[in-house]
Each structure stands twice: as structure tokens, then as C-alpha cells.
Design a protein around this motif. Structure first.
Motif, PDB file in Angstrom:
ATOM      1  N   THR A  82       0.853  -1.185   0.000  1.00  0.00           N
ATOM      2  CA  THR A  82       0.000   0.000   0.000  1.00  0.00           C
ATOM      3  C   THR A  82       0.892   1.240   0.000  1.00  0.00           C
ATOM      4  OG1 THR A  82      -0.071   0.154   2.419  1.00  0.00           O
ATOM      5  CG2 THR A  82      -1.727  -1.255   1.356  1.00  0.00           C
ATOM      6  N   PRO A  83       0.331   2.431  -0.252  1.00  0.00           N
ATOM      7  CA  PRO A  83       1.168   3.646  -0.289  1.00  0.00           C
ATOM      8  C   PRO A  83       1.990   3.876   0.979  1.00  0.00           C
ATOM      9  CG  PRO A  83      -0.956   4.100  -1.287  1.00  0.00           C
ATOM     10  CD  PRO A  83      -1.033   2.712  -0.747  1.00  0.00           C
ATOM     11  N   ILE A  84       1.410   3.671   2.168  1.00  0.00           N
ATOM     12  CA  ILE A  84       2.188   3.889   3.395  1.00  0.00           C
ATOM     13  C   ILE A  84       3.306   2.865   3.515  1.00  0.00           C
ATOM     14  CG2 ILE A  84       0.597   2.525   4.831  1.00  0.00           C
ATOM     15  CD1 ILE A  84       2.549   5.667   5.931  1.00  0.00           C
ATOM     16  N   GLN A  85       3.066   1.630   3.098  1.00  0.00           N
ATOM     17  CA  GLN A  85       4.100   0.593   3.134  1.00  0.00           C
ATOM     18  C   GLN A  85       5.206   0.901   2.128  1.00  0.00           C
ATOM     19  OE1 GLN A  85       1.759  -2.865   2.261  1.00  0.00           O
ATOM     20  NE2 GLN A  85       0.653  -2.805   4.238  1.00  0.00           N
ATOM     21  N   GLU A  86       4.826   1.316   0.943  1.00  0.00           N
ATOM     22  CA  GLU A  86       5.811   1.605  -0.109  1.00  0.00           C
ATOM     23  C   GLU A  86       6.761   2.735   0.292  1.00  0.00           C
ATOM     24  OE1 GLU A  86       5.842   3.147  -4.771  1.00  0.00           O
ATOM     25  OE2 GLU A  86       4.015   2.254  -3.915  1.00  0.00           O
ATOM     26  N   GLN A  87       6.224   3.738   1.011  1.00  0.00           N
ATOM     27  CA  GLN A  87       7.061   4.872   1.387  1.00  0.00           C
ATOM     28  C   GLN A  87       7.823   4.650   2.687  1.00  0.00           C
ATOM     29  OE1 GLN A  87       5.216   8.852   0.886  1.00  0.00           O
ATOM     30  NE2 GLN A  87       3.457   7.796   0.008  1.00  0.00           N
ATOM     31  N   ALA A  88       7.234   3.937   3.632  1.00  0.00           N
ATOM     32  CA  ALA A  88       7.859   3.794   4.945  1.00  0.00           C
ATOM     33  C   ALA A  88       8.904   2.687   5.017  1.00  0.00           C
ATOM     34  CB  ALA A  88       6.783   3.536   6.002  1.00  0.00           C
ATOM     35  N   ILE A  89       8.652   1.554   4.383  1.00  0.00           N
ATOM     36  CA  ILE A  89       9.537   0.390   4.537  1.00  0.00           C
ATOM     37  C   ILE A  89      10.976   0.693   4.127  1.00  0.00           C
ATOM     38  CG2 ILE A  89       9.999  -1.945   3.664  1.00  0.00           C
ATOM     39  CD1 ILE A  89       6.969  -2.463   3.837  1.00  0.00           C
ATOM     40  N   PRO A  90      11.253   1.306   2.974  1.00  0.00           N
ATOM     41  CA  PRO A  90      12.657   1.588   2.617  1.00  0.00           C
ATOM     42  C   PRO A  90      13.372   2.471   3.646  1.00  0.00           C
ATOM     43  CG  PRO A  90      11.245   1.822   0.691  1.00  0.00           C
ATOM     44  CD  PRO A  90      10.335   1.686   1.872  1.00  0.00           C
ATOM     45  N   VAL A  91      12.647   3.445   4.228  1.00  0.00           N
ATOM     46  CA  VAL A  91      13.249   4.317   5.245  1.00  0.00           C
ATOM     47  C   VAL A  91      13.559   3.520   6.510  1.00  0.00           C
ATOM     48  CG1 VAL A  91      12.886   6.343   6.713  1.00  0.00           C
ATOM     49  CG2 VAL A  91      12.061   6.358   4.355  1.00  0.00           C
ATOM     50  N   LEU A  92      12.622   2.690   6.949  1.00  0.00           N
ATOM     51  CA  LEU A  92      12.773   1.969   8.210  1.00  0.00           C
ATOM     52  C   LEU A  92      13.789   0.842   8.125  1.00  0.00           C
ATOM     53  CD1 LEU A  92       9.044   1.828   9.380  1.00  0.00           C
ATOM     54  CD2 LEU A  92      10.798   3.503   9.939  1.00  0.00           C
ATOM     55  N   LEU A  93      14.016   0.309   6.956  1.00  0.00           N
ATOM     56  CA  LEU A  93      15.035  -0.734   6.803  1.00  0.00           C
ATOM     57  C   LEU A  93      16.433  -0.211   7.114  1.00  0.00           C
ATOM     58  CD1 LEU A  93      13.809  -2.641   3.603  1.00  0.00           C
ATOM     59  CD2 LEU A  93      13.898  -3.517   5.945  1.00  0.00           C
ATOM     60  N   GLY A  94      16.618   1.130   7.057  1.00  0.00           N
ATOM     61  CA  GLY A  94      17.905   1.727   7.419  1.00  0.00           C
ATOM     62  C   GLY A  94      18.185   1.641   8.908  1.00  0.00           C
ATOM     63  N   ALA A  95      17.131   1.467   9.718  1.00  0.00           N
ATOM     64  CA  ALA A  95      17.230   1.169  11.149  1.00  0.00           C
ATOM     65  C   ALA A  95      17.722   2.316  12.023  1.00  0.00           C
ATOM     66  CB  ALA A  95      18.120  -0.063  11.380  1.00  0.00           C
ATOM     67  N   THR A  96      17.972   3.476  11.471  1.00  0.00           N
ATOM     68  CA  THR A  96      18.501   4.571  12.293  1.00  0.00           C
ATOM     69  C   THR A  96      17.663   5.841  12.218  1.00  0.00           C
ATOM     70  OG1 THR A  96      19.919   5.292  10.459  1.00  0.00           O
ATOM     71  CG2 THR A  96      20.867   3.732  12.047  1.00  0.00           C
ATOM     72  N   GLN A  97      16.698   5.887  11.336  1.00  0.00           N
ATOM     73  CA  GLN A  97      15.962   7.122  11.098  1.00  0.00           C
ATOM     74  C   GLN A  97      14.630   7.135  11.840  1.00  0.00           C
ATOM     75  OE1 GLN A  97      16.960   9.886   8.834  1.00  0.00           O
ATOM     76  NE2 GLN A  97      15.442  10.701  10.246  1.00  0.00           N
ATOM     77  N   ASP A  98      14.371   8.196  12.623  1.00  0.00           N
ATOM     78  CA  ASP A  98      13.047   8.363  13.221  1.00  0.00           C
ATOM     79  C   ASP A  98      12.025   8.664  12.124  1.00  0.00           C
ATOM     80  OD1 ASP A  98      14.191   7.987  15.647  1.00  0.00           O
ATOM     81  OD2 ASP A  98      14.033  10.059  16.326  1.00  0.00           O
ATOM     82  N   LEU A  99      10.768   8.233  12.353  1.00  0.00           N
ATOM     83  CA  LEU A  99       9.763   8.390  11.295  1.00  0.00           C
ATOM     84  C   LEU A  99       8.398   8.674  11.890  1.00  0.00           C
ATOM     85  CD1 LEU A  99       9.258   6.567   8.005  1.00  0.00           C
ATOM     86  CD2 LEU A  99       7.413   6.333   9.672  1.00  0.00           C
ATOM     87  N   ILE A 100       7.660   9.573  11.248  1.00  0.00           N
ATOM     88  CA  ILE A 100       6.254   9.827  11.549  1.00  0.00           C
ATOM     89  C   ILE A 100       5.445   9.427  10.322  1.00  0.00           C
ATOM     90  CG2 ILE A 100       4.499  11.569  12.055  1.00  0.00           C
ATOM     91  CD1 ILE A 100       6.668  13.196  13.473  1.00  0.00           C
ATOM     92  N   GLY A 101       4.554   8.466  10.484  1.00  0.00           N
ATOM     93  CA  GLY A 101       3.719   8.018   9.373  1.00  0.00           C
ATOM     94  C   GLY A 101       2.268   8.365   9.630  1.00  0.00           C
ATOM     95  N   LEU A 102       1.713   9.222   8.782  1.00  0.00           N
ATOM     96  CA  LEU A 102       0.319   9.649   8.916  1.00  0.00           C
ATOM     97  C   LEU A 102      -0.516   8.980   7.825  1.00  0.00           C
ATOM     98  CD1 LEU A 102       0.801  13.475   9.608  1.00  0.00           C
ATOM     99  CD2 LEU A 102       0.406  11.656  11.265  1.00  0.00           C
ATOM    100  N   ALA A 103      -1.427   8.133   8.233  1.00  0.00           N
ATOM    101  CA  ALA A 103      -2.297   7.441   7.275  1.00  0.00           C
ATOM    102  C   ALA A 103      -3.539   6.982   8.004  1.00  0.00           C
ATOM    103  CB  ALA A 103      -1.577   6.252   6.645  1.00  0.00           C
TER     104      ALA A 103
END
Length: 564
Positions: free
Chosen positions: A26-47
Motif C-alpha cells: 500500500t502507499p504507506i508501506q511503499e514509502q515507509a519500509i525503505p526508510v525503516l530498513l535503514g534502522a537509524t531514522q526516526d519516522l512519523i507516518g500519517l495514514a
């Protein structure tokens, strides 16, 4: 179109998602997963709810935690027990081919000693509600000092439920975390404040616009007089024979009261509110998920974290005060690509609030006509015909009964048989809606005009109330003197009634006044009711064939045994 394989996930996770039927993120998965796989970046996901946020954080976690280390490395915090169990269930499905990874659910209302035992066995991922997690921290039963990844799921709901201090306490007890991932449907100021305090330059991903609702939901509203809100609700339920939904009320008293009234009238419904114990809540939710219940009536707090698939309708018995609450309510339907309907029942003075909600959520709201009694009967009749035509007759030995049926109905035409089938199914229904009034409020209409439109049941509900109140005071305490008959009913004290509650029950069901009743004789299994002969038919029609606690009510003439 991108696939999960192209996102860089572990091959075992790709295999598991494929088996689960997930090919394209889904769009949130497509955008969030590559960022989170880096394991060091904080993230805010609004969906919005139902867009696949759980997989958006669960799949990266399973990819980056160390399988050989048997201590807690990831912590997922969510608002309710239901959501906690749902997240664990999804993670278990994703880790099917990663046997060394263990996940445990930590929540209130269950044995804390068993949860402590599961943690001590060695887990990498803990999914927890705030209250129980803090209890474990203070007992020193869980050590969060090695937690590297913290996920705050449904963060706005947690803050709405008063968990801000708890969340901050939990974050303070994870001192070496490498990244914090916050997922939310909306972005209130309190969340922004927490993110600034505990997150380091987070990546912000927004799918859709903040506070907007799911575009797969049809937003409808019906305008009626305040005193006809319950009757409108009942009519809308009857107008949607296949409804499977949640009705939202403001208070637990409203939820319980409406659930009891609808149950008495034969609807498969139960209430979910804050006074229920955890076992009671579990029982209600199990029945709803199993579709033993067609409808669930709930307060906003009690419904937090409910995630049930294929809900067709959400009904706002009253509008919420907060626009974000409307977003959460409507988000219970139209999930995972399916469509849904969100209905609001309002009176004319609430129109301005509806416009405010419409403006902020940026979705069209369609004004609908409350269906007439004939519309409801027609809709139910078509539904019955569809069920009749699609009935499965392959599993029984019906062929052996056909000769007897043909012989029994030899002198009756096919048209007559169909009429009788329809009468058996719809007699009580048609009688109820025979004189149903128009519940709509028309623009520019005054009260006198509205009264002129009210007929049958709805007019009787309003007319003469003041006169009757005075008459009742004189009549309540004296024996009935009119021409009476006795009715039998298969309800008694074993059903939990005493005389006053039984009296109220039959009056509510039949819409009759107390002064038509005489002596009531209650036994354990059955009861006998003395009633004015002129009101007996209405009493029987209103109760006979209805259901009470899953059992069919039988009411008839006590002398002849026949239905009036």
C-alpha cells in the motif's frame, strides 16, 4: 507497480507475504519500509486506519532485529488489548519462515504472571498496552534498556485516551533506542509536542491529507426530529438487511439502553462500553467477529483499537464533538480497499456541526431521505426473495419430501403458495410498518406541518402525551375494569424479569399504554396477561415471533391457544 520483493525485505518475509496474498504494498508501506530498513531514522507516518500501517512497521522490524539475540530489541506500544492482539497475529503471519523470532503480547485483563513467564523465555519483540507495560517496568519484570526500536501505533488514540504521561515514561525507559517510529491517523498538537521532545529530525510521510477520511467511504446523513432518533435508527437498520456494522453513541448509558431495546425487538446486537469486564468484552467481540452479532453498539473509548474486517456500515447515533473522533469512527469501515458507508443521524440544529466536519475532512456528505415504511418493506421483501432463490438445498434429503409437498398443496396454486410463504415471513413486519410515519424533517417546515405528516405509530407516539400523563396517575394504582381477555406468553421469571420490568418490556414492545392492562400472573416459565380486548391484537402482533436472548417469543390467546 512495485512489489514487496523490490522494497529490499528479507526473502523469507517476501515468501510469507506472498502466501498471505500480499503482492503490492500500500502507499504507506511503499514509502515507509525503505526508510525503516535503514534502522537509524526516526519516522512519523500519517495514514488513515485500514491502510496497512501494521505491515509498514512490522516487516522492517522483522528484517533488522537479530534473531540469535533472545532479549527484547523492539517495543510496539498501542492503545488497546484488541489492537495489541491484532498486531501480534499479523507479525506471527509475517514471521512464518523466521522461527527463531519470538513475539509476546502484554496487556491488561490477562494473567501478568503468564506474560512475565513468556518474556523470560526470550523474546525479541514486545507488543504492549501502556498500563500493563508500566506495571511490568515497575515490577522490574521487563528490561527495556536494550530496546533499539520503539513503535507508537495509533498514537493519536493513545493521547485521546490520556496516555501521554505513560508514553513519555516508556520513552524515558528506552535510553539506547536507535529510532522511534510513530504511526497515527491524525496529527494533533500533543503528538507534535511528543515528537519534538523524543524524536530526532524525523522523516514525515503523509498518505492523503491530515484529518481527511478514507475515500472509499460513502458519507450519508439523515435529518429527523430529536425524539425520532431511535425510530430512525431502527428504520435504517431494517432498510439495510445485510448490514454488519458499529453504532456509536456518546455515553455508555445510551449504548446499553439502545442495545437492550433493539435486543428486545429481535435484533442480534450487543453493547461495548467501559463498564464491561475484560471477559465480557472478549465475549462480545468474539460474537461480533464470528457474526453471531449483526451489530455492535459502542462508545468511542470502548471502540478504540477495534479492527474487524468487512464492516459495511458505521452509524453515528449522535455526532461526536471532535472532528478527529468522526475520522476514527468512519475509519472502521471501508478498510483494506473495500467500500463502506458512514451514516449520521442528526436533527436540524446540528447541521452547522456537520458542515464543520465536512469542511475539515474534505469529503462530500450526501443528504438522504429516511425511507418510508413501504420502502423498508419493499427492501426486505427483495432481500427475502434473494435468500430464497439462493438457498442451498443440496445438503438435505429434500427430494424425499417433494411428493408429500406436491400432494399436500395439490389444490393450491403456485401463486397462493408464494403468498403464504411471504405472509409467514412478513406478516409481523408489514403490520409494524403498516402505519409508519414520515420521519424526515423538511426545510422550512414548522411543527404543525410536521405533525400533519405524522401518521400511525409515529403520531401516536407524540399525540396526547400530556393528557395521558394525568390519566395514568389515576389509573396506575387501581384494577382494570374494561372488557378483557387473557394472553399467554412463554416468558417468565427465569428470564430475569420481575413484575415491573416485565410490564415495562411488553409495553415498550407493543407501544401500548399501561391502562390497557389488568392483572399479570408471572410463573417461572410462562406468564399470563389480562388486557383490554381492543388492544389484545396489537399486543400479540408486536410480541409474537420476536426474539428475546435468542429465543423466539410465543404469545397467543390463553383460552384458545390461537393467534389473534
Amino acid at each position: 507497480m512495485i512489489t514487496f520483493e523490490q522494497l529490499g525485505l528479507d526473502d523469507r518475509l517476501v515468501k510469507a507475504t506472498s502466501e498471505l496474498g500480499y503482492i503490492h504494498p500500500t502507499p504507506i508501506q511503499e514509502q515507509a519500509i525503505p526508510v525503516l530498513l535503514g534502522a537509524t531514522q526516526d519516522l512519523i507516518g500519517l495514514a488513515q486506519t485500514g491502510t496497512g500501517k501494521t505491515a509498514a512497521f512490522a516487516l522492517p522490524l522483522l528484517s533488522i532485529i537479530k534473531e540469535d539475540k533472545k532479549y527484547p530489541q523492539a517495543l510496539i506500544v498501542c492503545p488497546t488489548r484488541e489492537l495489541c492482539l491484532q498486531i501480534v497475529k499479523e507479525i506471527v503471519g509475517f514471521k512464518k519462515f523466521m522461527k527463531e523470532i519470538n513475539v509476546v503480547a502484554v496487556y491488561g485483563g490477562a494473567s501478568i504472571s503468564l506474560q512475565i513467564r513468556d518474556i523470560k523465555r526470550g523474546v525479541q519483540i514486545i507488543v504492549a498496552t501502556p498500563g500493563r507495560l508500566i506495571d511490568l517496568i515497575e515490577r522490574k519484570a521487563v528490561n527495556l534498556e536494550k530496546i533499539q526500536y520503539v513503535v507508537l501505533d495509533e498514537a493519536d488514540e493513545m493521547l485521546n485516551m490520556g496516555f501521554q504521561d505513560d508514553i513519555e515514561f516508556i520513552l524515558k525507559n528506552t535510553p539506547i533506542r536507535e529510532s522511534t517510529w510513530l504511526f497515527s491517523a491524525t496529527m494533533p498538537a500533543a503528538i507534535r509536542k511528543v515528537s519534538k521532545k523524543y524524536m530526532d529530525n524525523p522523516v514525515e510521510i503523509t498518505v492523503g491529507k491530515a484529518n481527511t477520511v478514507n475515500t472509499s467511504i460513502d458519507h450519508q446523513y439523515y435529518v429527523t426530529a430529536a425524539q425520532h432518533r431511535y425510530e430512525t435508527l431502527k428504520r435504517l437498520i431494517d432498510f439495510n438487511p445485510g448490514i454488519y456494522g458499529i453504532i456509536f453513541t456518546r455515553t455508555k448509558a445510551d449504548a446499553q439502553n439502545i442495545a437492550e431495546k433493539l435486543t428486545r425487538e429481535g435484533y442480534d446486537i450487543d453493547a461495548l462500553h467501559g463498564d464491561l469486564t475484560q471477559p465480557q468484552r472478549d465475549r462480545v467481540m468474539k460474537q461480533f467477529r464470528d457474526r453471531s452479532l449483526q451489530l455492535l453498539i459502542a462508545t468511542d473509548v470502548a471502540a478504540r483499537g477495534i479492527d474487524v474486517k468487512e464492516i459495511t456500515h458505521v452509524i453515528n447515533y449522535e455526532l461526536p464533538d471532535d472532528v478527529e473522533v468522526y475520522t476514527h469512527r468512519s475509519g472502521r469501515t471501508g478498510r483494506a480497499g473495500s467500500t463502506g458507508i458512514c451514516i449520521s443521524i442528526i436533527h436540524s440544529r446540528e447541521s452547522y456541526r456537520l458542515k464543520q466536519i465536512q469542511k475539515i475532512v474534505q469529503a462530500p456528505f450526501n443528504k438522504m431521505e429516511i425511507p418510508s415504511g413501504k420502502d423498508v418493506c419493499r427492501k426486505q421483501f427483495f432481500s427475502f426473495m434473494d435468500r430464497l432463490l439462493s438457498a442451498d438445498v443440496s445438503h438435505g434429503d429434500y427430494e424425499s419430501y417433494v411428493p408429500m409437498l406436491e400432494e399436500r398443496f395439490a389444490d393450491i396454486s403456485k401463486e397462493e403458495v408464494l403468498k403464504r410463504v411471504a405472509a409467514l415471513e412478513f406478516d409481523r413486519f408489514l403490520q409494524y410498518y403498516e402505519n409508519a410515519g414520515d420521519l424526515n424533517v423538511r426545510p422550512g417546515e414548522n411543527r404543525a406541518d410536521r405533525r400533519d405528516r405524522q401518521t400511525g405509530r409515529d403520531r401516536r407516539d407524540r399525540g396526547g402525551d400530556n393528557d395521558r400523563r394525568g390519566q395514568r396517575k389515576d389509573r396506575d394504582n387501581r384494577d382494570f375494569q374494561g372488557d378483557t381477555t387473557r394472553l399467554f406468553i412463554n416468558i417468565g421469571t427465569k428470564d430475569g424479569f420481575y413484575k415491573a420490568s416485565f410490564l415495562q418490556f411488553i409495553l415498550d414492545m407493543s407501544d401500548l399504554r399501561k391502562d390497557v392492562l389488568g392483572r399479570i400472573d408471572m410463573k417461572e416459565m410462562n406468564s399470563w396477561v389480562e388486557i383490554d380486548k381492543n388492544a389484545a391484537t396489537q399486543m400479540v402482533r408486536s410480541l409474537d415471533g420476536k426474539k428475546f436472548k435468542g429465543r423466539k417469543i410465543r404469545m397467543n390467546d390463553a383460552e384458545t391457544g390461537g393467534r389473534r
